[in-house]
Structures are given as C-alpha cells and as structure tokens.
Design an enzyme around this catalytic site. Structure first.
Site, PDB file in Angstrom:
ATOM      1  N   GLN B 129       0.845  -1.196   0.000  1.00  0.00           N
ATOM      2  CA  GLN B 129       0.000   0.000   0.000  1.00  0.00           C
ATOM      3  C   GLN B 129       0.876   1.241   0.000  1.00  0.00           C
ATOM      4  O   GLN B 129       1.582   1.510   0.971  1.00  0.00           O
ATOM      5  CB  GLN B 129      -0.904  -0.007   1.233  1.00  0.00           C
ATOM      6  CG  GLN B 129      -1.779   1.242   1.333  1.00  0.00           C
ATOM      7  CD  GLN B 129      -2.479   1.336   2.687  1.00  0.00           C
ATOM      8  OE1 GLN B 129      -3.037   0.365   3.164  1.00  0.00           O
ATOM      9  NE2 GLN B 129      -2.421   2.506   3.307  1.00  0.00           N
ATOM     10  N   SER B 132       1.004   7.038   2.146  1.00  0.00           N
ATOM     11  CA  SER B 132       1.689   8.133   2.839  1.00  0.00           C
ATOM     12  C   SER B 132       3.000   8.517   2.152  1.00  0.00           C
ATOM     13  O   SER B 132       3.635   7.697   1.483  1.00  0.00           O
ATOM     14  CB  SER B 132       1.994   7.731   4.276  1.00  0.00           C
ATOM     15  OG  SER B 132       0.820   7.533   5.001  1.00  0.00           O
ATOM     16  N   GLU B 247     -10.894   0.258   7.248  1.00  0.00           N
ATOM     17  CA  GLU B 247      -9.771  -0.253   8.027  1.00  0.00           C
ATOM     18  C   GLU B 247     -10.040  -0.076   9.519  1.00  0.00           C
ATOM     19  O   GLU B 247      -9.852  -0.971  10.317  1.00  0.00           O
ATOM     20  CB  GLU B 247      -8.505   0.509   7.627  1.00  0.00           C
ATOM     21  CG  GLU B 247      -7.242   0.011   8.309  1.00  0.00           C
ATOM     22  CD  GLU B 247      -6.023   0.811   7.884  1.00  0.00           C
ATOM     23  OE1 GLU B 247      -6.139   2.030   7.701  1.00  0.00           O
ATOM     24  OE2 GLU B 247      -4.963   0.205   7.743  1.00  0.00           O
TER      25      GLU B 247
END
Lengths: 368, 396
Positions: B129, B132, B247
């Site tokens: 993923q 950020s 999440e």
C-alpha cells in the site's frame, strides 16, 4: 448480537423527552427544585397519566410491562432533563416489589399503579448510600426503629423501601408509608437540589416485610446494583446533553473575532467529552443487559458501568463548566444543574476507585 | 439487546478455530515475533498464507461470485478475532484481501478483477500500500508523487513511506497525483504498480524497538501501463478514504483481542510474582491499575460492539470510527504501561538478554507508541469528532 436500542426503545426515549421538554424542561426544574416552589404534583401527575411511573408494572396489573432495559432508557432521559421527581426510584421499587410476589409486594405495586411514588432507603449494606450511625432495626412485629441519612426525595414520595435488620441480625427490606406515625423526615441542604435529600428517623414505624430472612440480602444487593445502573444512565443522559450544550456554546461565543470553538484546544475538550459519553453509553447498555438476562457477569458489568460513568462523568461535567468560560461558573447558566447531578451520582453507591477495587476483587480473587 | 452469537456463528468460530489449531506452523513463535522484522519469518508466513488460501480461509468476506465465502459481518469479526486469538502470523496479504480486493469488486474493470483477484485469494500475490509520503501523512491528500502520461504508459516519480512488505510485494496500490492544477483531493489517481519494475528502490525504516517492518519506496520514472488505473483518473481519493474508514471499522474489533490476551498474561504475572515480599496482585495500586486497564479494554470492545450493531443492520462505518481509534489508543497505552509497571526493573531488558516474560514488555510498550499515530493520528480523530460530529468550525 445487538448491543443497541430497538426502535420501540428509541420511541420510548423520545416520548419521555418530549413530555419533559413540554413541561418546561430546565426552567421547571429550577422553579420547583431550586426556587423553592412547592412539590411538583402536576408533573408527577402527568408522569402517572402517561404511564411512566407504572412502566415496570406487568401489563395484567395495569402497567406497561417493560423490563430493565426500558428502565435504563427512562433513566437516561430523566438525567437528560435533570428530573426532580422520584421516577427511577419508583421503577426500581416496582421491580423489587414484583419479585417479592407476596401480599406486601403486591400491595406496593398496586399503590404504584394508582400513582404513588416510592423512594429507597437502602444501600448501607452495600457500602454506599446512608452509612448511618446505627441503621434501622425491625422488631418481631415489623416495627422499625433507627435512622438513615440522606435518603433521596424522602416525603416527596408516598412510600419508602427501608433496609433494616431483623431481630436475628439478618438483612431485611421493608415498605414504610412516608407519612405514617413514627416516621420523621428532616430535609438536608443537598448540593444537587433537584434531588432533595432527607434524614429519616424511625420510631416504631409500622412496616411490611418484602422478603424473608434468607432472600432479602440478595434482593437488596440486586436492587442496589440496579440503582447503580440507573444512576449511571442518568449520568449518561446528563453528560450527553452537557456535550451538546458545550458544542452549541463554543460555536456561538466569539473571541478575537472568531468562534472559540474554532481553536483546536477547545475542539480537543469537546472531542474528549464526546468520547467519554459514547463509552458510557456502551457501559450502561452492557450492565442493563446483564441485569435483564441475569448473567453471571452482573456484578462486574454493574461495577464497570458505575466506574465508567463516575470519574468520566465528573470529567465531562467539569469540562463543560470550563469550556463555557466564566458564564459556566454562574447560577444563571444551566450547566451547573447537570454538573451537580452528575457529581452526586458519581459519589452515590460507590465512586470510581471503590468500583475499581470491586472489579479487582472479581478479576484477581475470583470473588465479588 | 443481546450479545450472544447465533448457533451458525458459533459453528463458524469452532470450524475456523479447529483449522487454526491444526495449521499454524509449529515453529512459529508469536511472542518473539514482536520486534522482529518480517523477513526473519517470511517463508514461514508465505507457506501459512498459501495454506489458508488452499483451504478457503482467505477472503472470507468476499462474495461467493469472486471466490470468497460471502461471510456475514459477524462472521468476519469472528474470523478476525480467531486469527488474533490464535496468535497466528499476521497476514502479509491483508492489503490485497481487505483493501484492493473489495475496491476492485466495486470499481475495477472485468480485466482487473480477473487478473488480480484470484491470486490474492490463493495467498500467492502480496500487495503493497503506497499512500503516505514524507510530506503527506495526516494531510494525505497533499501527496506529491507524480504520474505523467507518456504514450500508453504512466510515468511515476516520487517517494512513499510507512507501507510494509514492499520488498516481498508483487503489486503496489499507489496513490499518485495526476492533475496538479485542481484542488488537491481532485487530482489523485489510484494505480496498480508492478513492484518489480525498473526504477523502484526499496529501503527499510528501523523502528524504535529495533525491528524493521516499514519501507521507504522511491519511484524514479517507473512506467505503468495506461490501463492500470483503478476507478477513473483523478478519482483515487474517494477510493482511498473509503478504504481507510473500513480499516478502522472492522479491524479495530479484532485488534483488541491482542490486548485481551496481553492483559490476561499480565494478570497471571501479577498473581505469580512478588515485589518487596508482596505479591504484585496484592499491592493496592497495582490491583487498581489492573482493574482500570481491564475496564479500558472491555469498554473499547463494548463500544465497538454497539456500533457493530449498526453495521449488522446495513449501515456503513462512519464518523464513529474516530471514537474507536481513541479507545484503541487508550486501551493499548494503558495495557502496555501496566506491563512496564508490573515488570519494574526487569522490564528494562529486551527479550534477547534473558528468557523471562517481562523481556517482551518493553517491546510491547515501544510498539504501542505507534497506535496514536497510525491510521490517522489521535489529533486528527479529535478534529473529526469536534468538526464533523459536533459541528465546530474549522480552524483558521
């Protein structure tokens, strides 16, 4: 799995909220509880007429036949409105009288069905309310003698459940008429004036015993546990309203040309108040469920609910004063009415540290 | 109200619990794994995950038409709880299973679904993923990694940080800026990147407990086929925020099982160990700390169960997930603080130095410091609660 209110329970809450708001809401509480007007017989009558005081009575006996979850819902709303009448106490008395299933119990339920209010002078054996000097003793004829301090509502109710000891020393639970011969009430100046408190002096007052020597102790403990949950539920209702009042206030109040609520420091306070209230809600749901379903976790669940509404309740209350600024410290602003209820409920029947001690006993020693 | 499971749910729990008992690798040491790096146990994790896939225990939440079990929400919670309770290896495939898969089912093309979904379910392909960035943490939408179209390919350049398993990942789900000239939320796209592509450079970040499980990933002119965009161009933000809410919504319900297990260990520790001649469990302030920590964990669970009741009725996770995050942090911090208090001076030593249980305490404590930061900091959650639940004005 469903740890949330049903639609019917939500409607119940709305119904009581509408009635209390319609009756004048906080202004009415001020008028009767704080500004010295006489007893609020009119609102009590409305509560009776609309079935609120008889909610816990079985349908066949003329009530709504509602269970403990519904009593909790009613307590939440009574806290939200800082209700100045012994509604929760009457519901608890109904439940315990119903469990007695004898003449004394049936008689009390009948009187509640006719509109009587009941208050509770119990809790001494649970280490909470009324740590009286000498307590109350019953003689062979069921006449009660002794004193208990700081009984909520006192003669505002028609009847009182009194915890007293049988001649053999066992715990008993007795019904007394608040205006009977040998029953004296002396009003105290309570911090939370919406729950007037009285010292009870009994001198050979006639009574009826609800339970025998063997059952009464468990019943008093159960009643005390149920009372703890309703106190916690009141606190939740009061705190939820305090968060709403605080959020409304900081949105409107301006300093330095902008709402004080646009400052992150203020937002953190409001968010933490909200977080405390949502946790309280879960805590009282779980405790109410443990009582309704008579689970083995009752004692733990109740202690958690009392702990979780105690210290966090005081946190929300004091944050509400602070966040309102100087106006929050005034008599004129409504905040203090809620704060006093919340702080009183925290201390009654076991404050946070006491409850944590109880929880530790259960978890570490395996005994409640 | 009731908090009992149905017979079917209990049976589901029993079935998965039994499977786990027979299939967790014997040489897996969950307590040692904390503070270690993923690569130390990578092969073992891989094998376990493929075995899960083989026996149909991956993607239980996925609809049957995509090869899942179509598990109910309650069963998903039970599944996550059992995984945690068994202390099985954490799933390397969770990004694919819980995020990329569901997104592709909703907004992916038929080709994307056919290509990517089956290997995720088999436990064969791992996803990274890439959200950020060094300058886009809480302000994720401020991300700067650019993707520019060049013929039939996107060319990606920039830097991502905090994602895990990058070195082992087959694919990356990466947020990139595709239009710098519109408001920041509206110029982001969601791309699938082959993690073995030329131009990708991966390094590890060493965490405060010494282990390394998070990556820095550098993209230098990485070329991605034009069709590798998930959903529409510049619609990536919608997909990403949806994932983050999910999440917090369901995963926090299982995370607390870890805290329950840890609290139980601390209880046993307090009953078995003495300080100054007194059993820890007899020292008043320790009794109270154990009780308060228990309440924090139990309350986190009950609050979550209350909201779960809404999801079971079909509501989507919403703003209440911000409360969940605050409760999680409070529970995690209190249980790890308690561990150090119980261990006292013995808890100052790390696991390698001796075999006593308190060796794991400082690692747990250090690891708990991440909770208030990850997945949206505690401060951001408080802003969300104040502004979006209580309607306080946004800051100037």
């Amino acid at each position: 799995m469903n740890l949330e209110l049903s639609e019917e329970q939500e409607q119940l809450a709305e119904g009581l909220r509408e009635l209390l708001v319609g009756s004048g809401d906080i202004a009415r509480v001020r008028r009767f509880a704080y500004d010295g007007e006489d007893r609020d017989g009119e609102l009590w009558e409305q509560l009776v007429t609309n079935g609120w005081t008889t909610a816990s009575i079985l349908e066949k006996a003329g009530g709504l036949g509602l269970g403990f979850e519904e009593a909790m819902v009613i307590a939440i709303e009574s806290g939200r409105g800082v209700l100045h009448l012994p509604l929760c106490e009457t519901l608890l008395a109904t439940r315990v009288a119903g469990r007695a299933s004898n003449e004394a119990g049936d008689g009390l339920v009948e009187k509640i069905a006719e509109g009587a209010g009941v208050t509770l002078a119990v809790g001494a054996s649970a280490g909470g309310l009324n740590d009286a000097d000498d307590g109350v003793q019953a003689d062979e004829n069921g006449q009660l003698t002794g004193s208990l301090r700081s009984v909520p509502f006192g003669p505002v109710a028609a009847h009182c459940l009194v915890e007293a000891t049988f001649p053999g020393g066992q715990t008993g639970l007795f019904v007394v008429s608040c205006e009977a011969t040998g029953v004296q009430w002396r009003m105290r100046q309570a911090m939370d004036e919406s729950v007037p408190r009285f010292d009870l002096e009994l001198r050979g007052a006639a009574s009826e015993s609800l339970f025998g020597h063997t059952e009464a102790r468990d019943e008093v403990e159960r009643l005390t546990d149920e009372w703890r949950v309703l106190l916690g539920a009141q606190t939740e209702g009061a705190c939820r309203r305090l968060v709403e009042m605080t959020a409304d206030y900081v949105k409107k109040r301006e300093q330095f040309g902008r709402p004080v609520g646009s400052n992150q420091a203020v937002k953190v306070r409001v968010a933490e108040m909200g977080a405390a209230v949502e946790k309280m809600r879960a805590a009282i749901y779980f405790a109410a469920l443990s009582i309704e379903q008579e689970t083995e976790e009752r004692s733990l669940a109740v202690a958690m609910a009392k702990a979780e509404t105690g210290t966090p309740g005081a946190f929300v209350a004091t944050q509400a004063i602070h966040t309102h600024g100087a106006i929050g410290y005034t008599w004129e602003q409504d905040v203090h009415l809620f704060v006093k209820r919340v702080k009183s409920n925290e201390l009654l029947l076991g404050a946070g540290h006491e409850m944590l001690g109880h929880i530790a006993d259960i978890l570490l020693d395996g005994s409640p | 109200m009731d908090i009992d499971l149905s017979p079917q749910e209990l049976e589901f729990r029993r079935e998965f619990r039994t499977w786990l008992e027979h299939n967790i690798p014997e040489n897996w040491e969950p307590r040692e794994a904390r503070g270690q790096s993923h690569h130390e146990s990578w092969e073992l994790r891989r094998d376990f995950e493929r075995r899960m896939g083989r026996d149909g225990w991956l993607g239980v939440a996925w609809p049957e038409e995509y090869g899942g079990r179509g598990a109910t929400l309650m069963e998903q919670v039970i599944y996550q709880e059992e995984l945690a309770r068994s202390e099985a290896p954490g799933l390397a495939g969770h990004v694919g299973l819980q995020m990329v898969g569901p997104i592709l089912m909703e907004v992916g093309t038929d080709e994307q679904r056919a290509r990517f979904l089956p290997p995720i379910l088999r436990g064969e392909e791992v996803w990274y993923q890439g959200f950020s960035e060094p300058n886009a943490g809480s302000d994720l939408a401020g991300l700067q990694t650019r993707a520019v179209l060049d013929g039939d390919e996107w060319v990606i350049s920039g830097q991502k940080v905090w994602g895990g398993f990058a070195e082992f990942a087959d694919w990356g789900a990466v947020l990139v800026r595709t239009d710098p000239d519109v408001p920041k939320h509206k110029g982001i796209s969601f791309m699938v990147v082959d993690m073995k592509s030329p131009g990708i450079d991966i390094s590890y970040i060493r965490e405060i407990h010494g282990g390394s499980n998070m990556n820095e990933v550098f993209f230098d002119g990485v070329r991605v086929p034009r069709d590798n965009v998930i959903s529409e161009i510049n619609d990536g933000w919608n997909a990403a925020t949806r994932l983050l809410t999910w999440e917090r919504g369901v995963i926090t319900l299982s995370i607390l099982v870890n805290h329950e297990i840890f609290w139980e260990r601390l209880r046993e520790y307090a009953l078995a160990n003495k300080r100054g001649g007194r059993r820890l469990a007899d020292i008043p302030h320790i009794r109270e700390a154990l009780a308060q920590t228990y309440v924090n964990i139990r309350m986190m669970k009950l609050a979550n169960l209350r909201w779960l009741a809404h999801y079971l009725k079909g509501e989507r996770p919403g703003l209440e997930t911000s409360y969940m995050k605050l409760y999680w942090n409070s529970a995690h911090k209190s249980v790890s603080d308690l561990a150090l208090e119980l261990g006292g001076a013995d808890a100052l030593e790390l696991p390698g130095s001796h075999a006593a249980p308190e060796g794991a305490f400082p690692v747990e404590w250090m690891a708990s410091r991440a909770t208030s930061i990850l997945g949206g900091t505690e401060d951001i959650q408080r802003n969300i609660i104040a502004e979006r639940i209580y309607g306080l004005p946004r800051g100037s």
